[in-house]
Scaffold this motif. Structure first.
Motif, mmCIF file in Angstrom:
data_model
loop_
_atom_site.group_PDB
_atom_site.id
_atom_site.type_symbol
_atom_site.label_atom_id
_atom_site.label_comp_id
_atom_site.label_asym_id
_atom_site.label_seq_id
_atom_site.Cartn_x
_atom_site.Cartn_y
_atom_site.Cartn_z
ATOM 1 N N CYS A 1 0.835 -1.218 0.000
ATOM 2 C CA CYS A 1 0.000 0.000 0.000
ATOM 3 C C CYS A 1 0.864 1.260 0.000
ATOM 4 O O CYS A 1 1.824 1.371 0.745
ATOM 5 C CB CYS A 1 -0.916 -0.001 1.214
ATOM 6 S SG CYS A 1 -1.877 1.506 1.369
ATOM 7 N N ILE A 2 0.504 2.221 -0.839
ATOM 8 C CA ILE A 2 1.213 3.496 -0.880
ATOM 9 C C ILE A 2 0.372 4.615 -0.279
ATOM 10 O O ILE A 2 0.619 5.798 -0.538
ATOM 11 C CB ILE A 2 1.633 3.875 -2.316
ATOM 12 C CG1 ILE A 2 0.419 3.816 -3.248
ATOM 13 C CG2 ILE A 2 2.746 2.974 -2.812
ATOM 14 C CD1 ILE A 2 0.657 4.440 -4.617
ATOM 15 N N SER A 3 -0.644 4.279 0.477
ATOM 16 C CA SER A 3 -1.485 5.268 1.181
ATOM 17 C C SER A 3 -2.082 6.324 0.256
ATOM 18 O O SER A 3 -2.322 7.445 0.680
ATOM 19 C CB SER A 3 -0.664 5.986 2.265
ATOM 20 O OG SER A 3 -0.189 5.067 3.200
ATOM 21 N N CYS A 4 -2.335 5.969 -0.981
ATOM 22 C CA CYS A 4 -2.786 6.992 -1.926
ATOM 23 C C CYS A 4 -4.198 7.473 -1.621
ATOM 24 O O CYS A 4 -4.564 8.596 -1.923
ATOM 25 C CB CYS A 4 -2.702 6.474 -3.360
ATOM 26 S SG CYS A 4 -3.923 5.217 -3.732
ATOM 27 N N GLY A 5 -5.036 6.580 -1.069
ATOM 28 C CA GLY A 5 -6.362 7.019 -0.660
ATOM 29 C C GLY A 5 -7.462 6.808 -1.685
ATOM 30 O O GLY A 5 -8.601 7.185 -1.449
ATOM 31 N N ASN A 6 -7.153 6.205 -2.820
ATOM 32 C CA ASN A 6 -8.211 5.926 -3.785
ATOM 33 C C ASN A 6 -9.306 5.055 -3.181
ATOM 34 O O ASN A 6 -10.492 5.283 -3.395
ATOM 35 C CB ASN A 6 -7.644 5.204 -5.016
ATOM 36 C CG ASN A 6 -7.097 6.163 -6.044
ATOM 37 O OD1 ASN A 6 -7.844 6.900 -6.657
ATOM 38 N ND2 ASN A 6 -5.789 6.174 -6.208
ATOM 39 N N CYS A 7 -8.875 4.048 -2.428
ATOM 40 C CA CYS A 7 -9.848 3.103 -1.872
ATOM 41 C C CYS A 7 -10.818 3.825 -0.954
ATOM 42 O O CYS A 7 -12.029 3.663 -1.074
ATOM 43 C CB CYS A 7 -9.123 1.983 -1.127
ATOM 44 S SG CYS A 7 -7.908 2.565 0.058
ATOM 45 N N SER A 8 -10.292 4.621 -0.033
ATOM 46 C CA SER A 8 -11.175 5.317 0.904
ATOM 47 C C SER A 8 -12.085 6.287 0.167
ATOM 48 O O SER A 8 -13.264 6.397 0.470
ATOM 49 C CB SER A 8 -10.359 6.080 1.934
ATOM 50 O OG SER A 8 -9.555 5.195 2.666
ATOM 51 N N THR A 9 -11.522 7.004 -0.798
ATOM 52 C CA THR A 9 -12.308 8.004 -1.503
ATOM 53 C C THR A 9 -13.492 7.374 -2.218
ATOM 54 O O THR A 9 -14.587 7.914 -2.218
ATOM 55 C CB THR A 9 -11.436 8.743 -2.533
ATOM 56 O OG1 THR A 9 -10.269 9.208 -1.867
ATOM 57 C CG2 THR A 9 -12.168 9.915 -3.147
ATOM 58 N N TYR A 10 -13.276 6.225 -2.835
ATOM 59 C CA TYR A 10 -14.330 5.625 -3.651
ATOM 60 C C TYR A 10 -15.165 4.606 -2.889
ATOM 61 O O TYR A 10 -16.030 3.965 -3.481
ATOM 62 C CB TYR A 10 -13.750 5.065 -4.957
ATOM 63 C CG TYR A 10 -13.461 6.223 -5.876
ATOM 64 C CD1 TYR A 10 -14.447 6.720 -6.719
ATOM 65 C CD2 TYR A 10 -12.250 6.918 -5.809
ATOM 66 C CE1 TYR A 10 -14.230 7.834 -7.487
ATOM 67 C CE2 TYR A 10 -12.022 8.053 -6.569
ATOM 68 C CZ TYR A 10 -13.019 8.500 -7.422
ATOM 69 O OH TYR A 10 -12.814 9.619 -8.175
#
Ligand code: FAD
Ligand code: SF4
Ligand code: SF4
Lengths: 435, 533
Positions: B452-461
């Motif tokens: 995981c690179i903590s990009c935040g796509n998962c949380s956002t979507y």
């Protein structure tokens, strides 16, 4: 209770701070100039593309820091005075430390090209670079063409960003195929095609000669070295790699080569001063790893390790098997262990590609012992834990192929490529045996 | 330039709508205009022709829009500009759409006569426009629910096609969308209408959408329904038994094996609409811990409400004489209290560690229920519960939860609050399934080691507002009661970190702190410390 000062609020500095807090009640201060709160640098592209807003880039809610008593200082460090154990700031008062962690990350490379300081010429690294991009390249009316110099992981992200706003993009790449200095030919060529499928004007084996001024200090065009062709553009993205962001230390006694030189304990030449993340340079490289590892994961790991040392459990940075991942436009990439652009001496490789899709794997192994050395996958997700275990157990390539389905991490119901992979491998293998 | 300038304010929509997208939107709106004209009693004759025209324009417009958006470009994640386009980032058009939808729901639920409902004579207006279709399917004039059901089904089917086009590289997404479309068209729309056809003077079944399970069909055990099911002989009795079995047996088994996604993302019509028509708004869900807190209070409050209400309703029509019917008021009440206590005891004894902080909520919910039941018992002579009769209780539930929450807010506010507001904050079914999912299920979202690179796509979507990244960046699996298993987090993750899977229950929750990739000894050391922390 010690006074811990961390310069840089990137993944490495923040991981160190979080872990120190977990294991101690030391007083922790994190100084950073770029942004008030820790954000995911890896996700910069998604803000420009409109997939996310800035706030989505922050992995922790803003009151996390106060709750965990991690003090944030939004300022720039001018220099460090190890002899008096102080850091000097641009705006604020000097801050004293007992232990200092340098985690200042990287800056984009610039190789002394004429015109590299013109307006509209930027790297893509920081929040400010992103803001500049929004300023110089808001849409295709303002920016009729953009040129990207250097085709690596950041270059391709920049290209994807610009294409999301329909901006014509030309990409100058030194190698004969995309990212060929790291990837084997097969994968690199597949990426060439995919990049062109996205209407990116990919120019291979081309270097930048110079950047041309429009007379007002802004970029007007660039000149290609090999062909002397002049390409008109309103923005130039410089992405030929990064190097440690350590120039503010040059007058201190801390030893600098390209980065801050550290030993396996991440200690610098000066007691109580440590360096981690992109800005640290190992005195002796570890295994096949480069002395400066500018990736997210290693920054995180170094943060975890240095926190141990500072909390009294002296621990060496001893990374496990290499792994990494990226995404090239629509193609996901993962790698475990070592796969180089050419098999090393005494090694052999096995490559398989799906006949129609952008799905492929590439394995390197030792020819005589058949020891599995590493794997690249494109469009096919593997289970980290399983690959890590096999590498630790020094499994043979035959074992890996036989069990490859156990490592399949693709979403449910995806077409399973492992049968075809096995078939291809056994075929190649039996041919070899026959020879 | 200021450092903290909000980039989204200046960001420009990448690729504004292209010509085809504009034209296709116009075609869809044309269909809506026909419906609107009908609502204003403009005479459109022959009706079947205008109805066909309107529905085809809507369906065709959606498909054309999908083609204009996704065909001819490489397959992959298509979220460009989600936060830059006004329609999907709470711009003026989004608010206008939200208000329009909300208005439609208010008329539908509370003023159906405005769109032409006439229960004692011929329909007029919009509802009359749908008469030919209703006559054809069910051999009776249309009602506001028929109009709604038809539009709902069309929305799921055609926005479903759009969704499948968008995620054409992802077989999980395609299959589950096919599945919800199938259940909507067959189970919610066609079968009940055909069942209505069978009704005659001496045989009548209530509207029964087989895939609707209590507490979603909170009205299922009302006296008139139960009576008519019992009177309808074997078929009716079968339905009644099916209703009970699906709550107590089918649901727990499927949730154990697959997680609550088997229902929320593969079967349910509310989920179906959220995932198809609501998909462009999924990133608008609130991810803050504050929202999470509100969610847990609200959704469990609704469960308590619906349980009490249903108990009160059944209680109100049961007798007191065991010789007439085996189930009496008091035995029923005791039974309910017994089942609740058993569940509560089982959770507290065996699953305590799973619910941790939530134990407090579970205990509160349980005691409110028991006190409610006791209240029911002591004031049984008047059939009243807290000054409301069972009928009123059901009416207020129907009004507050069934209409306002699930319809007006839940769907009307898609463009403002995101697409699963109802599923997250209001749906008692989701809460019960979630409870099962958290406590005993093989389902989890596995995190891929240290990638995981903590990009935040998962949380956002994540439409359920789950902060997926908070788990993924710690190398932890995601086991959350609210996860509906839509699989979008896994789809949008650029590093292949997330996988929805059913596996052994052991090791489902894996507290980790140091992530894979580091020195193995350090991982062990730190993780052992963390446990005692
Ligand atoms: C666009 C982009 C995409 C990337 N994608 C990936 C990826 O997918 N996977 C991956 O593994 N890696 C990726 N990387 C690399 C990864 O982001 C870096 O390796 C990582 O962020 C380095 O973390 P760090 O904590 O060492 O430094 P940084 O994140 O650079 O943090 C250092 C901080 O220190 C501040 N600072 C520096 N000097 C001073 C000073 N004198 N005073 C005060 N503050 C100072 C800087 O402003 C900065 O905020 C990407 C990088 C970029 C730019
Ligand atoms: S966690 Fe993932 S699968 Fe679950 S609801 Fe959120 S996006 Fe869907
Ligand atoms: S999308 Fe993937 S990489 Fe990004 S934060 Fe989520 S799990 Fe991590």
């Amino acid at each position: 209770m010690k006074n811990i000062v961390i310069i840089g609020n990137g993944i490495s500095g923040i991981t160190a701070a979080r872990h120190i807090r977990k294991f101690s009640d030391h007083h922790i201060q994190v100084i950073s100039a770029e942004s008030e709160y820790f954000f995911s640098r890896t996700a910069l592209m998604y803000v420009y593309m409109g997939h996310m807003n800035w706030k989505h880039l922050l992995p922790y809610e803003n009151d996390f820091w106060r709750k965990n008593d991690i003090n944030l200082v939004h300022d720039r460090v001018k220099t460090v005075k190890p002899e008096v154990k102080k850091v000097l700031l641009d705006k604020g008062e000097p801050i004293a430390y007992d232990d200092l962690i340098i985690a200042t990350g990287s800056k984009p490379n610039k190789f002394g090209w004429p015109g590299q300081e013109l307006k509209g010429v930027r790297g893509l690294y920081s929040k400010q670079d992103l803001e500049a991009l929004e300023y110089y390249v808001p849409n295709k009316k303002v920016c009729k063409r953009a040129v990207i110099v250097g085709g690596g992981l950041i270059g391709i992200e920049l290209a994807e960003m610009l294409r999301s706003r329909d901006i014509p993009v030309t990409m100058l790449v030194r190698e004969s195929n995309f990212w060929n200095n790291v990837l084997p030919d097969e994968e690199a060529k597949m990426l060439n095609e995919h990049i062109r499928e996205h209407h990116i004007d990919l120019r291979l084996e081309r270097n930048l000669d110079s950047i041309i001024d429009d007379g007002n200090g802004k970029v007007k065009a660039i000149k290609v070295k090999e062909t002397s062709e002049v390409i008109g553009c309103d923005y130039v993205g410089l992405t030929p790699g990064v190097s440690p962001n350590v120039s503010f230390l040059k007058d201190s006694d801390i030893e600098i080569n390209k980065g801050v030189v550290v030993n396996r304990y991440l200690e610098t030449n000066i007691d109580h001063v440590y360096a981690i993340g992109d800005c640290a340079e190992q005195k002796k490289p570890i295994g096949n790893r480069p002395p400066i590892e500018a990736v997210w994961y290693t920054g995180r790991m170094m943060g975890e390790v240095v926190a141990q040392t500072i909390c009294g459990n002296k621990t060496a940075y001893n990374p496990g098997n290499w792994f990494n991942s990226a995404k090239f436009l629509d193609i996901e990439y993962q790698t475990y262990g070592w796969v180089f652009n050419q098999p090393q001496n005494g090694d052999d490789d096995f490559y398989w590609k799906h006949p129609d899709e952008n799905i492929c794997i590439h394995i390197h192994y030792e020819r005589s012992s058949r020891k599995f050395k590493g794997i690249n996958t494109f469009g096919f997700r593997l289970r980290h834990e399983v690959m890590d275990k096999w590498l630790n157990e020094e499994r043979s390539v035959d074992f890996v192929i036989d069990h490859i389905d156990e490592a399949n991490f693709d979403p449910e119901f995806y077409e399973d490529p492992t049968k075809a992979i096995k078939k291809a491998f056994y075929k190649k293998h039996s041919n070899k045996a026959a020879v | 330039m200021s450092l903290d300038r909000n980039l989204s304010l200046t960001g420009e929509a990448p690729r504004k709508l292209n010509h085809q997208q504009k034209l296709s939107t116009a075609v869809g709106i044309l269909g809506l205009i026909i419906l609107l004209l009908a609502s204003f009693n403009v005479q459109l004759q022959p009706r079947w022709m205008f109805l066909t025209l309107a529905l085809s324009a809507i369906a065709g417009g959606i498909i054309w829009f999908a083609k204009a958006s996704y065909s001819g470009i490489p397959k992959g994640i298509k979220n460009d500009g989600a936060f830059l386009k006004p329609m999907t980032s709470r711009g003026v058009v989004a608010y206008a759409t939200g208000i329009g939808l909300t208005g439609f729901y208010i008329i539908l639920y509370f003023f159906p006569e405005l769109i032409g409902l006439n229960e004692n004579g011929a329909n007029t207006g919009l509802i009359a426009l749908f008469d030919p279709l209703s006559q054809f399917l069910a051999n009776r004039p249309a009602s506001q629910w028929f109009v709604y059901g038809t539009l709902y089904t069309i929305a799921i089917l055609f926005f479903g096609i759009k969704f499948m086009w968008k995620y054409r590289h992802n077989r999980y997404q395609r299959l589950r969308t096919f599945s919800v479309s199938f259940f909507q068209l067959g189970f919610a729309f066609i079968i009940p209408e055909l069942m209505a056809r069978l009704n005659s003077k001496d045989f009548s079944l209530p509207y029964y959408d087989l895939k609707n399970i209590w507490p979603l069909n909170y009205y299922n055990f009302q006296q008139y329904r139960v009576d008519s099911m019992i009177e309808a002989g074997d078929v009716g009795l079968g339905l009644l038994i099916f209703g009970v079995v699906s709550i107590f047996i089918i649901t727990p088994i499927l949730t154990f094996k697959y997680g609550k996604r088997w229902y929320c993302s593969w079967v349910c019509g509310c989920g179906g609409l959220a995932e198809t028509a609501g998909d462009p708004y999924r990133h608008l869900s609130d991810k803050s811990t504050r929202a999470w807190k509100i969610e847990r209070w609200l959704v469990h409050g609704v469960v308590v409400f619906v349980t009490l209400m249903t108990t009160a309703v059944i209680y109100s029509y049961l007798g007191t004489d065991t010789s007439k019917y085996w189930l009496t008021k008091s035995s029923f009440l005791l039974g309910v209290a017994g089942i609740l206590s058993l569940i509560f005891a089982w959770v507290m004894i065996f699953k305590r560690e799973r619910i941790q902080k939530d134990a407090k909520y579970a205990a509160i919910g349980f005691f409110v229920l028991i006190i409610g039941l006791m209240g029911l018992h002591f004031i049984s002579s008047t059939d009243q519960l807290f000054l409301l009769s069972a009928g009123d209780l059901q009416k207020s539930y129907g009004f507050l939860i069934g209409s306002i929450f699930s319809g007006v807010v839940g769907t009307g506010f898609y463009p403002i609050l995101g697409n699963r507001v109802w599923c997250r904050f209001g749906c008692p079914m989701a809460a019960i399934l979630g409870f099962q999912q958290k406590l005993f299920s093989r389902f989890r979202i596995s995190t891929n080691g240290g990638q995981c690179i903590s990009c935040g796509n998962c949380s956002t979507y994540c439409e359920m507002g789950i902060d997926v990244r908070a788990y993924a960046q710690k190398g932890q699996n995601i086991v959350r009661s609210s996860c509906v298993g839509c699989g979008i987090c896994s789809a949008v993750c650029p590093r292949g970190v997330l996988k929805l899977e059913n596996d052994k229950v052991k090791g489902r929750i894996n507290p980790k702190d140091v992530l894979l990739g580091n020195d193995v000894n350090l991982m062990e050391y730190v993780n052992s410390k963390i446990k005692n922390f």
